[in-house]
Design a protein around this motif. Sequence first.
Motif, PDB file in Angstrom:
ATOM      1  N   LEU A 180       1.082  -1.127   0.128  1.00 28.95           N
ATOM      2  CA  LEU A 180      -0.086   0.130  -0.035  1.00 28.95           C
ATOM      3  C   LEU A 180       0.916   1.329  -0.003  1.00 28.95           C
ATOM      4  N   GLY A 181       0.218   2.429  -0.820  1.00 22.42           N
ATOM      5  CA  GLY A 181       1.074   3.457  -0.684  1.00 22.42           C
ATOM      6  C   GLY A 181       0.503   4.436   0.142  1.00 22.42           C
ATOM      7  N   GLU A 182      -0.425   4.166   0.845  1.00 21.51           N
ATOM      8  CA  GLU A 182      -1.375   5.096   1.566  1.00 21.51           C
ATOM      9  C   GLU A 182      -2.175   4.153   2.301  1.00 21.51           C
ATOM     10  N   ASN A 183      -2.667   4.904   3.540  1.00 26.72           N
ATOM     11  CA  ASN A 183      -3.785   4.302   4.409  1.00 26.72           C
ATOM     12  C   ASN A 183      -5.242   4.053   3.697  1.00 26.72           C
ATOM     13  N   PRO A 184      -5.811   3.010   3.334  1.00 27.49           N
ATOM     14  CA  PRO A 184      -7.132   3.287   2.752  1.00 27.49           C
ATOM     15  C   PRO A 184      -8.247   3.893   3.795  1.00 27.49           C
ATOM     16  N   HIS A 185      -8.998   4.484   3.155  1.00 30.57           N
ATOM     17  CA  HIS A 185     -10.310   4.793   3.984  1.00 30.57           C
ATOM     18  C   HIS A 185     -11.373   4.003   3.867  1.00 30.57           C
ATOM     19  N   VAL A 186     -11.739   3.466   5.163  1.00 30.63           N
ATOM     20  CA  VAL A 186     -12.605   2.447   5.370  1.00 30.63           C
ATOM     21  C   VAL A 186     -13.543   2.941   6.033  1.00 30.63           C
TER      22      VAL A 186
END
Length: 424
Positions: A180-186
Amino acid sequence: MRLDDYIEMEADEAADRRRLVEEKSYAILDELEEFQHRFDEVVQDDAIVGSVSPSIFVGRSNYPNVSTGILSPVGHEDDAARFETSAAWYDEGVSIDDVFQRRTSLLNSNQPTSVELGRNTNVHDAWDGFVGTQREVAISDRPVSVEIGLDGAPELDFDVSRTDVATPTGPRARARSATLGENPHVPKAVKKTLEDDDWQAQGAMNYLYRRGFDVYDINSILSAGALGQAETRRLVPTRWSITAVDDTVGQYLRGTIRDAPSVDTVQVWRNEYLGNAFWVVLAPGRWEFELVEMKAPGSIWNPDGEKLWLSSDREGFEGRTSYVDETAGAYYASRLAVLEHLSDVGRQAKVLVLRHVSDDYWGPVGVWQIREAIRHAFDDAHGEAETFGDAVREVTTQLPVSLSDLRRKSTMVSGLQANLTDFI
């Protein structure tokens, strides 16, 4: 309904459809060749840097040992959301060409795996490695930046491209890793379903639907193995998960209208999209549903036929206990769209859906177009008839079959009293 009830496409049928696609649109094959140029521009060594993934794909071949992948629109990262199948495609008015170009632009970076992963690691615990990254992509409510390490270049040879068009999917490449290149928005509702290990998948799906998630979002989450009780969570082939979600949510909606009053008039709704014409007849009475499909010679589902191909499936007030025999995922997609309307208006009805697939439908874009065409059929004005028989006879004048032929295929129509003109 069991996931293993879903049927595979016969090899000879796939070849027929592939040939028809090639005859109809060579421009799609050009799109695949152009992918190579975009790919070369963004690849550094054996890694795609800065790719953005809107969705995932889980194959069904060799189940339970499947190919599971992360889909990336290489060269279109700034517009990644448009490449994910959704209800917005209908609003945008995408064509068959548009659908194929978007899907064949998605690089499927994949790894082989068991749907249960293995003895020491189950799907519930898999948050690291390739499968973990794939799940993060699936549960996010927006495209996620990823870096994917590849073992070699994508498969782009001419024969593979033709196969991809017929599916349609884009080029494939074996993935070595994914980060992952970023923290996903869940969303909070998705986090709740993930954290509740005792929640059966059906209940979690219906919870998400009631919280405003469309079936497209739920399908991706289910496919990634992120729903259900901990010990039973597993990756679900994408095609199977689409129908499973349509069926599960459809059963929930049928429950919401079980004690509702009936519609009080016979109503006829119509819509047309991508070479498919739909008529939806609602009649007073308890819930009953039937889909009848008429597939013209030269259409994608009847490429070599010399006459119309008819298929049908139905259910009564209590629903079905087995997978449909003839209409596959189209049945559950169309039933869901009708039940959404009836639940919205607080009514139940006897429902007949007639689908005419013309030869303009030259490529298999997926059951989303059925779901959306019927959903939007209820947006416009509708016609009314004195009786169910009157409605069917009027609609039949716009169909490529006689009422006599329709009566032989449709259980709901078979009970109509015959007139001499019905056989003309």
